[in-house]
Enzyme design. Structure first.
Site, PDB file in Angstrom:
ATOM      1  N   ASP A   1      -3.818 -17.969   1.289  1.00  0.00           N
ATOM      2  CA  ASP A   1      -4.670 -18.557   0.103  1.00  0.00           C
ATOM      3  C   ASP A   1      -5.541 -20.207   1.122  1.00  0.00           C
ATOM      4  O   ASP A   1      -6.622 -19.693   1.527  1.00  0.00           O
ATOM      5  CB  ASP A   1      -4.914 -19.000  -0.821  1.00  0.00           C
ATOM      6  CG  ASP A   1      -3.661 -19.898  -1.390  1.00  0.00           C
ATOM      7  OD1 ASP A   1      -2.659 -19.623  -0.010  1.00  0.00           O
ATOM      8  OD2 ASP A   1      -3.187 -20.117  -2.265  1.00  0.00           O
TER       9      ASP A   1
ATOM     10  N   ASP B  98      -5.652  -6.813   5.542  1.00  0.00           N
ATOM     11  CA  ASP B  98      -6.725  -5.829   5.257  1.00  0.00           C
ATOM     12  C   ASP B  98      -8.378  -6.374   5.198  1.00  0.00           C
ATOM     13  O   ASP B  98      -9.351  -7.101   5.249  1.00  0.00           O
ATOM     14  CB  ASP B  98      -6.546  -4.974   3.684  1.00  0.00           C
ATOM     15  CG  ASP B  98      -7.814  -3.888   3.868  1.00  0.00           C
ATOM     16  OD1 ASP B  98      -8.792  -4.112   4.360  1.00  0.00           O
ATOM     17  OD2 ASP B  98      -7.156  -3.058   2.791  1.00  0.00           O
TER      18      ASP B  98
ATOM     19  N   ASP C  53     -11.245  -8.529   7.799  1.00  0.00           N
ATOM     20  CA  ASP C  53     -12.935  -8.160   7.283  1.00  0.00           C
ATOM     21  C   ASP C  53     -13.616  -9.497   7.239  1.00  0.00           C
ATOM     22  O   ASP C  53     -14.447  -9.479   7.788  1.00  0.00           O
ATOM     23  CB  ASP C  53     -12.883  -7.556   6.034  1.00  0.00           C
ATOM     24  CG  ASP C  53     -12.520  -5.508   6.128  1.00  0.00           C
ATOM     25  OD1 ASP C  53     -12.681  -5.385   6.871  1.00  0.00           O
ATOM     26  OD2 ASP C  53     -13.656  -5.477   5.546  1.00  0.00           O
TER      27      ASP C  53
ATOM     28  N   LYS D 136       3.260 -15.596   1.940  1.00  0.00           N
ATOM     29  CA  LYS D 136       2.584 -15.806   0.600  1.00  0.00           C
ATOM     30  C   LYS D 136       4.548 -16.338   0.223  1.00  0.00           C
ATOM     31  O   LYS D 136       4.194 -15.907  -0.724  1.00  0.00           O
ATOM     32  CB  LYS D 136       2.358 -15.097  -0.664  1.00  0.00           C
ATOM     33  CG  LYS D 136       1.435 -16.236  -1.436  1.00  0.00           C
ATOM     34  CD  LYS D 136       0.852 -17.003  -1.715  1.00  0.00           C
ATOM     35  CE  LYS D 136       0.486 -17.263  -2.998  1.00  0.00           C
ATOM     36  NZ  LYS D 136      -0.621 -18.651  -3.209  1.00  0.00           N
TER      37      LYS D 136
ATOM     38  N   TYR E 276       0.995  -1.420   0.130  1.00  0.00           N
ATOM     39  CA  TYR E 276      -0.050  -0.427   0.058  1.00  0.00           C
ATOM     40  C   TYR E 276       1.355   1.368   0.244  1.00  0.00           C
ATOM     41  O   TYR E 276       0.524   2.310  -0.105  1.00  0.00           O
ATOM     42  CB  TYR E 276      -1.179   0.444   0.841  1.00  0.00           C
ATOM     43  CG  TYR E 276      -2.097  -1.356   0.975  1.00  0.00           C
ATOM     44  CD1 TYR E 276      -2.257  -1.936   0.054  1.00  0.00           C
ATOM     45  CD2 TYR E 276      -3.065  -0.860   2.281  1.00  0.00           C
ATOM     46  CE1 TYR E 276      -3.103  -2.902   0.084  1.00  0.00           C
ATOM     47  CE2 TYR E 276      -3.885  -2.244   1.979  1.00  0.00           C
ATOM     48  CZ  TYR E 276      -4.520  -2.802   0.865  1.00  0.00           C
ATOM     49  OH  TYR E 276      -5.563  -3.507   1.091  1.00  0.00           O
TER      50      TYR E 276
END
Ligand code: NAD
Length: 362
Positions: free
Chosen positions: A224, A248, A252, A192, A141
């Site tokens: 994943d 992020d 959620d 990852k 980000y």
């Protein structure tokens, strides 16, 4: 020592829910000897209305000199047409950046009493208690270079950079291990590493930190798989630590396992344990001013403030017990209401928590 708390109620339902959290802090001060001093200041759209800035200088100064910030929420349709640099959300982002809040703690807790609120089967989620620790100021980000460029053939290409230095990984890792020490002593680091070199380094640094925390069990999971496991068997997790973008998304997802946005607090911490505490939901303009918003996420944010900045573990537990007790009494705001329960408003919910705190012993 008296701790200073900056109270930034913000927009929409912010002032209604923060008022209830302030009542709880008042009881802790008056009945339980907590030494605190509260000071209020505007932020977000209301701050823009009075000063032309979503994060006015006096508000930032107060936030910087305070030990902790309690925030309601910012934003609303009346400020959406403003230039992006003046929108209420800039106030929030400015606070995160200026206070260097790199560690975002997002608990996903489902009280047994609300197990029916989840879209998942009650036995999969009842009693869920996960803490997601998300890196908040680095990663893709913020990485440079970034942008959209035009290639020689005229086609446009968008690009971003995933970058983490060892010190950035180390500080978020230590934050997660410290939190695990106050919980069930298990950390699952999500990466990852099979595809991204940056998170291969992430994994290596986590392994290195783990040596300093022999009581904590460290495991690793690809992002994943972590997403799958969160909806398959979420109760396997204690603390999850991950990068800005993975966090992020996963936080959620974890929040929605609980089905009740009005119940979830959050904390964003700096290196010196200073922190900003806020509910995960927004300013809910659709219900603002109606006196029906659920104040429990904000009240539980106060519990996090006590736990992580003021190190008042007993008082934090008292708040959590008081919230559980009001749910046991069948009291519900509209967002968590189910048949057979008693529907009450924001103010009454705040009063019920205060009454429960006091009856638990002053
Ligand atoms: P929201 O979280 O404000 O609302 C989503 C839905 O949940 C709405 O139906 C709302 O009524 C309900 N809800 C939220 N909190 C509730 C509570 N405590 N009790 C009962 N119901 C509750 O998200 P949104 O509608 O996407 O955004 C509204 C505004 O909030 C926007 O301006 C957005 O930018 C802002 N926002 C701010 C923050 C923040 O301050 N941290 C976070 C998210 C959104």
């Amino acid at each position: 020592m008296t701790n200073k708390i900056a109270v930034l109620a913000g927009d929409g339902i912010g002032p209604e829910i923060v008022a209830q959290a302030v009542k709880v802090l008042g009881v802790l001060r008056d009945e339980f000897g907590l030494q605190i001093e509260l000071e209020e200041a505007p932020v977000g759209g209301r701050a823009y209305d009075v000063s032309g800035q979503p994060l006015p200088e006096p508000t930032l100064r107060l936030a910087k000199e305070a030990d902790a910030v309690l925030l309601g929420a910012v934003g609303g349709p009346q400020w959406e047409a403003l230039d992006i640099s003046l929108r209420p959300e800039k106030g929030l982002l400015g606070l995160r950046a200026e206070l260097e809040l790199f560690s975002n703690l997002r608990p996903a807790i489902l009280y047994e009493q609300l197990a029916d609120a989840s879209t998942l089967k009650a036995d999969v989620v009842a009693g869920l208690d996960i803490m997601i620790v998300r890196e908040l100021t680095g990663g893709i980000y913020f990485g440079q270079p970034r942008g959209v460029r035009t290639l020689a053939n005229g086609e446009r290409q968008g690009f971003n950079t995933l970058v983490y230095s060892e010190s950035e990984i180390e500080r978020i890792g230590r934050s997660a291990f410290e939190i695990a020490m106050k919980r069930d002593k298990r950390v699952c680091s999500v990466d990852k590493a099979n595809v991204l070199e940056c998170t291969e380094l992430w994994r290596e640094v986590m392994e290195r930190i783990a040596v300093d925390y022999p009581q904590v069990v460290l495991s690793h999971m690809y992002v994943d798989n972590a997403a799958m496991q969160l909806v398959r068997a979420p109760k396997q997790f204690d603390v999850m630590v991950t990068t800005n973008m993975f966090g992020d998304i996963l936080s959620d997802c974890a929040a929605m396992l609980t089905g009740s946005i009005g119940m979830l607090p959050s904390a964003s911490l700096a290196a010196d344990a200073k922190g900003m505490y806020e509910p995960i939901h927004g300013s809910a303009p659709d219900i603002a001013g109606k006196g029906i918003a659920n104040p429990l996420a904000t009240i539980l944010s106060v519990a996090m403030l006590l736990r992580y900045t003021l190190d008042e573990q007993d008082l934090a537990s008292r708040i959590e017990r008081a919230v559980s007790a009001v749910l046991d009494q069948g009291l519900r705001t509209a967002d968590i209401y189910t048949d057979g329960m008693k529907k009450i408003g924001t103010e009454d919910m705040g009063e019920a928590v205060v009454a429960s705190l006091i009856s638990d012993g002053g």
